[in-house]
Design an enzyme around this catalytic site. Structure first.
Site, PDB file in Angstrom:
ATOM      1  N   SER A  99      50.393  40.823  37.298  1.00  0.00           N
ATOM      2  CA  SER A  99      49.437  41.353  38.267  1.00  0.00           C
ATOM      3  C   SER A  99      50.166  42.027  39.436  1.00  0.00           C
ATOM      4  O   SER A  99      50.871  43.014  39.222  1.00  0.00           O
ATOM      5  CB  SER A  99      48.509  40.222  38.730  1.00  0.00           C
ATOM      6  OG  SER A  99      47.376  40.722  39.389  1.00  0.00           O
ATOM      7  N   LEU A 100      50.047  41.529  40.660  1.00  0.00           N
ATOM      8  CA  LEU A 100      50.837  42.081  41.771  1.00  0.00           C
ATOM      9  C   LEU A 100      52.310  42.122  41.385  1.00  0.00           C
ATOM     10  O   LEU A 100      53.004  43.117  41.628  1.00  0.00           O
ATOM     11  CB  LEU A 100      50.654  41.228  43.034  1.00  0.00           C
ATOM     12  CG  LEU A 100      51.681  41.430  44.156  1.00  0.00           C
ATOM     13  CD1 LEU A 100      51.556  42.815  44.772  1.00  0.00           C
ATOM     14  CD2 LEU A 100      51.555  40.352  45.216  1.00  0.00           C
TER      15      LEU A 100
END
Length: 278
Positions: A99-100
């Protein structure tokens, strides 16, 4: 599992590691408001091949918060990761991001192509982009004065209460979220409060335009493996993501039934996928 403390100029990062220190290094980067314990189920399964080094990104987990004058951006996270691998004396390494962390890992691989042996991404390719529709509103919202400094942090009477709150907010099963929650808490009067920097929930003032991200992705040279959840979350629209995928020369895309935290839901299957990395 071993705890890590990594000294950088002006701050320290926390982390967790699994495997033998002389094995091939694999640096793992977690998602937004997660921490290194995001890899608590996957890390041990990879320890037969890799020295897994899961970092707490700045503002998360056991890492220091940035000063009030600084902001949390993908490129600054990437700079912190490069400083960390320098501090760990890792001239070359494999890189995993969720994700991030997938966005940050992508930028690290683009910034230092000679150092990244292979790139494994879960639920993300590059940073969040901007189509221009909310640029002005987002900028003004990010720059407006914030009352967080005067607002007391939420206190949970017990770890179970924090775990239930995290599960409700993220949709992740409470038992799977527990390692992240435990690492993300600190003891305070009356119970527990989050360690993470409250400013992480502020909007980013300026995001890269999608055309800029595409230009960056054209420079991604590392062999890349991308793992995507099925069904896809609303913020990873297949059509927009395919445009990014088409910018990368050496990329293999795999789909797996499950939610956004595939590496927590299906660690054995994700470990098998990881073992297919170059």
């Amino acid at each position: 599992m071993r705890e890590l403390r990594i000294a950088l100029p002006g701050m320290e990062l926390g982390g967790m590691s699994w495997g033998e220190p002389d094995a091939a290094p694999l640096v793992a980067l977690h998602g937004w408001l997660d921490n290194a314990a995001s890899f608590a189920r996957l890390g041990p399964l990879l320890a037969d091949r890799f020295h897994v080094i899961a970092l707490d990104l700045p503002g998360h987990g056991h890492s220091d918060h940035l000063p009030e004058s600084a902001t949390y951006t993908h490129h600054d996270y990437a700079r912190a990761v490069l400083l960390a691998v320098d501090a760990l004396a890792l001239p070359r390494f494999h890189l995993l991001g969720h994700s991030l962390g997938a966005g940050v890992a992508t930028m690290v691989a683009i910034a230092a192509p000679e150092r990244v042996r292979a790139l494994a991404l879960i639920e993300g390719l590059g940073p969040l982009g901007d189509d221009g529709s909310r640029t002005l509103d987002r900028f003004r919202e990010a720059m407006a004065p914030r009352p967080e400094g005067n607002r007391p942090l939420r206190v949970f009477p017990a770890i179970d209460d924090a775990t239930r709150a995290r599960a409700l907010a993220s949709g992740l099963d409470a038992e799977l979220a527990r390692p992240i929650v435990e690492r993300g808490l600190r003891e305070v009067d009356g119970g527990y409060s989050w360690r993470s920097d409250p400013r992480l929930s502020r909007p980013t003032a300026i995001r890269l335009a999608e055309t800029q991200i595409m230009s960056l992705l054209l420079g991604l040279a590392a062999p890349t493996s991308l793992l995507l959840a099925r069904p896809h979350p609303p913020y990873l629209e297949p059509e927009a993501l395919q445009v990014r995928i088409d910018c990368v020369d050496h990329i293999e895309v795999t789909h797996m039934d499950g939610g956004h935290h595939l590496h927590l839901e299906h660690p054995d299957a994700v470990a098998t996928w990881m073992h297919g990395m170059p």
